[in-house]
Write a protein that holds these residues in place. Sequence first.
Motif, PDB file in Angstrom:
ATOM      1  N   THR A 245       0.848  -1.183   0.000  1.00 35.52           N
ATOM      2  CA  THR A 245       0.000   0.000   0.000  1.00 35.52           C
ATOM      3  C   THR A 245       0.886   1.236   0.000  1.00 35.52           C
ATOM      4  O   THR A 245       1.855   1.287   0.761  1.00 35.52           O
ATOM      5  CB  THR A 245      -0.895   0.012   1.256  1.00 35.52           C
ATOM      6  OG1 THR A 245      -1.657  -1.189   1.277  1.00 35.52           O
ATOM      7  CG2 THR A 245      -1.815   1.201   1.260  1.00 35.52           C
TER       8      THR A 245
ATOM      9  N   ARG B 129       1.214   6.923   3.205  1.00 38.49           N
ATOM     10  CA  ARG B 129       0.544   8.234   3.285  1.00 38.49           C
ATOM     11  C   ARG B 129       1.552   9.243   3.829  1.00 38.49           C
ATOM     12  O   ARG B 129       2.041   9.095   4.953  1.00 38.49           O
ATOM     13  CB  ARG B 129      -0.676   8.149   4.174  1.00 38.49           C
ATOM     14  CG  ARG B 129      -1.738   7.260   3.573  1.00 38.49           C
ATOM     15  CD  ARG B 129      -3.017   7.302   4.375  1.00 38.49           C
ATOM     16  NE  ARG B 129      -4.028   6.521   3.724  1.00 38.49           N
ATOM     17  CZ  ARG B 129      -4.507   5.369   4.184  1.00 38.49           C
ATOM     18  NH1 ARG B 129      -4.083   4.891   5.336  1.00 38.49           N
ATOM     19  NH2 ARG B 129      -5.417   4.715   3.526  1.00 38.49           N
TER      20      ARG B 129
ATOM     21  N   GLU C  79       1.063  12.863   3.193  1.00 38.78           N
ATOM     22  CA  GLU C  79       0.485  14.207   3.259  1.00 38.78           C
ATOM     23  C   GLU C  79      -0.608  14.262   4.316  1.00 38.78           C
ATOM     24  O   GLU C  79      -1.416  13.348   4.431  1.00 38.78           O
ATOM     25  CB  GLU C  79      -0.116  14.609   1.913  1.00 38.78           C
ATOM     26  CG  GLU C  79       0.888  14.689   0.782  1.00 38.78           C
ATOM     27  CD  GLU C  79       1.877  15.820   0.946  1.00 38.78           C
ATOM     28  OE1 GLU C  79       1.483  16.891   1.467  1.00 38.78           O
ATOM     29  OE2 GLU C  79       3.032  15.641   0.561  1.00 38.78           O
ATOM     30  N   LYS C  80      -0.627  15.357   5.056  1.00 35.98           N
ATOM     31  CA  LYS C  80      -1.670  15.580   6.048  1.00 35.98           C
ATOM     32  C   LYS C  80      -2.554  16.727   5.565  1.00 35.98           C
ATOM     33  O   LYS C  80      -2.069  17.709   5.024  1.00 35.98           O
ATOM     34  CB  LYS C  80      -1.075  15.971   7.400  1.00 35.98           C
ATOM     35  CG  LYS C  80      -0.365  14.851   8.094  1.00 35.98           C
ATOM     36  CD  LYS C  80       0.121  15.307   9.459  1.00 35.98           C
ATOM     37  CE  LYS C  80       0.877  14.196  10.135  1.00 35.98           C
ATOM     38  NZ  LYS C  80       1.305  14.574  11.489  1.00 35.98           N
TER      39      LYS C  80
ATOM     40  N   ARG D  76     -19.738   6.978  10.172  1.00 38.17           N
ATOM     41  CA  ARG D  76     -18.648   6.036  10.469  1.00 38.17           C
ATOM     42  C   ARG D  76     -19.158   4.832  11.254  1.00 38.17           C
ATOM     43  O   ARG D  76     -18.893   3.685  10.904  1.00 38.17           O
ATOM     44  CB  ARG D  76     -17.554   6.745  11.277  1.00 38.17           C
ATOM     45  CG  ARG D  76     -16.512   5.790  11.805  1.00 38.17           C
ATOM     46  CD  ARG D  76     -15.623   6.433  12.833  1.00 38.17           C
ATOM     47  NE  ARG D  76     -14.805   5.406  13.465  1.00 38.17           N
ATOM     48  CZ  ARG D  76     -14.142   5.566  14.572  1.00 38.17           C
ATOM     49  NH1 ARG D  76     -14.168   6.723  15.194  1.00 38.17           N
ATOM     50  NH2 ARG D  76     -13.439   4.595  15.085  1.00 38.17           N
TER      51      ARG D  76
ATOM     52  N   ALA E  23     -10.580   8.789  10.256  1.00 35.05           N
ATOM     53  CA  ALA E  23      -9.820   9.066   9.036  1.00 35.05           C
ATOM     54  C   ALA E  23     -10.237   8.130   7.909  1.00 35.05           C
ATOM     55  O   ALA E  23     -10.393   8.565   6.762  1.00 35.05           O
ATOM     56  CB  ALA E  23      -8.315   8.936   9.304  1.00 35.05           C
ATOM     57  N   ALA E  24     -10.439   6.848   8.211  1.00 37.18           N
ATOM     58  CA  ALA E  24     -10.877   5.892   7.190  1.00 37.18           C
ATOM     59  C   ALA E  24     -12.254   6.277   6.668  1.00 37.18           C
ATOM     60  O   ALA E  24     -12.518   6.184   5.463  1.00 37.18           O
ATOM     61  CB  ALA E  24     -10.892   4.479   7.764  1.00 37.18           C
TER      62      ALA E  24
ATOM     63  N   ILE F  47     -13.581   9.289   6.560  1.00 43.04           N
ATOM     64  CA  ILE F  47     -13.458  10.492   5.733  1.00 43.04           C
ATOM     65  C   ILE F  47     -12.863  10.136   4.369  1.00 43.04           C
ATOM     66  O   ILE F  47     -13.334  10.611   3.335  1.00 43.04           O
ATOM     67  CB  ILE F  47     -12.640  11.577   6.458  1.00 43.04           C
ATOM     68  CG1 ILE F  47     -13.457  12.101   7.649  1.00 43.04           C
ATOM     69  CG2 ILE F  47     -12.242  12.703   5.504  1.00 43.04           C
ATOM     70  CD1 ILE F  47     -12.691  12.990   8.594  1.00 43.04           C
ATOM     71  N   ARG F  48     -11.847   9.259   4.340  1.00 43.31           N
ATOM     72  CA  ARG F  48     -11.280   8.833   3.050  1.00 43.31           C
ATOM     73  C   ARG F  48     -12.338   8.130   2.199  1.00 43.31           C
ATOM     74  O   ARG F  48     -12.436   8.352   0.994  1.00 43.31           O
ATOM     75  CB  ARG F  48     -10.070   7.923   3.262  1.00 43.31           C
ATOM     76  CG  ARG F  48      -8.799   8.679   3.600  1.00 43.31           C
ATOM     77  CD  ARG F  48      -7.562   7.800   3.499  1.00 43.31           C
ATOM     78  NE  ARG F  48      -7.595   6.681   4.425  1.00 43.31           N
ATOM     79  CZ  ARG F  48      -7.175   6.744   5.694  1.00 43.31           C
ATOM     80  NH1 ARG F  48      -6.675   7.859   6.184  1.00 43.31           N
ATOM     81  NH2 ARG F  48      -7.240   5.686   6.463  1.00 43.31           N
ATOM     82  N   GLU F  49     -13.172   7.283   2.830  1.00 45.40           N
ATOM     83  CA  GLU F  49     -14.225   6.584   2.090  1.00 45.40           C
ATOM     84  C   GLU F  49     -15.276   7.557   1.573  1.00 45.40           C
ATOM     85  O   GLU F  49     -15.745   7.430   0.436  1.00 45.40           O
ATOM     86  CB  GLU F  49     -14.872   5.507   2.966  1.00 45.40           C
ATOM     87  CG  GLU F  49     -16.001   4.762   2.306  1.00 45.40           C
ATOM     88  CD  GLU F  49     -15.621   3.981   1.059  1.00 45.40           C
ATOM     89  OE1 GLU F  49     -16.557   3.567   0.335  1.00 45.40           O
ATOM     90  OE2 GLU F  49     -14.421   3.768   0.780  1.00 45.40           O
TER      91      GLU F  49
ATOM     92  N   ILE G 188     -14.766  10.688   0.806  1.00 44.69           N
ATOM     93  CA  ILE G 188     -14.123  11.403  -0.303  1.00 44.69           C
ATOM     94  C   ILE G 188     -14.117  10.522  -1.548  1.00 44.69           C
ATOM     95  O   ILE G 188     -14.446  10.969  -2.653  1.00 44.69           O
ATOM     96  CB  ILE G 188     -12.690  11.844   0.069  1.00 44.69           C
ATOM     97  CG1 ILE G 188     -12.749  12.947   1.133  1.00 44.69           C
ATOM     98  CG2 ILE G 188     -11.917  12.293  -1.161  1.00 44.69           C
ATOM     99  CD1 ILE G 188     -11.398  13.268   1.754  1.00 44.69           C
ATOM    100  N   ARG G 189     -13.742   9.251  -1.388  1.00 49.72           N
ATOM    101  CA  ARG G 189     -13.712   8.322  -2.528  1.00 49.72           C
ATOM    102  C   ARG G 189     -15.086   8.234  -3.181  1.00 49.72           C
ATOM    103  O   ARG G 189     -15.220   8.335  -4.405  1.00 49.72           O
ATOM    104  CB  ARG G 189     -13.268   6.928  -2.070  1.00 49.72           C
ATOM    105  CG  ARG G 189     -13.077   5.928  -3.216  1.00 49.72           C
ATOM    106  CD  ARG G 189     -12.859   4.511  -2.704  1.00 49.72           C
ATOM    107  NE  ARG G 189     -14.077   3.935  -2.151  1.00 49.72           N
ATOM    108  CZ  ARG G 189     -15.096   3.440  -2.879  1.00 49.72           C
ATOM    109  NH1 ARG G 189     -15.030   3.460  -4.190  1.00 49.72           N
ATOM    110  NH2 ARG G 189     -16.162   2.934  -2.296  1.00 49.72           N
TER     111      ARG G 189
END
Length: 69
Positions: free
Chosen positions: A3, A6, A8-9, A26, A35-36, A38-40, A42-43
């Motif tokens: 993987t 990561r 960048e913050k 969540r 964080a997971a 929020i990433r999902e 965004i995806r």
Amino acid sequence: MATPKRTEKLQIMLDDEELKLIDDWRFEHRMPTRAAAIRELIRRGLINEEIAEPETDGKTTSDFRIESE
């Protein structure tokens, strides 16, 4: 398969209502971390072609809020 690391913050400011909406999503979807989740989110937003383009003329960052339906 490795993987990508990561490196960048991102820093965002949310009010209590916005944070509650994300946390509720969540827990409903059993995401392991905020964080997971929020990433999902965004995806999902990036791949969803049914969402109308935002109107950006003359708007500031505070005009873009997370609102419950």
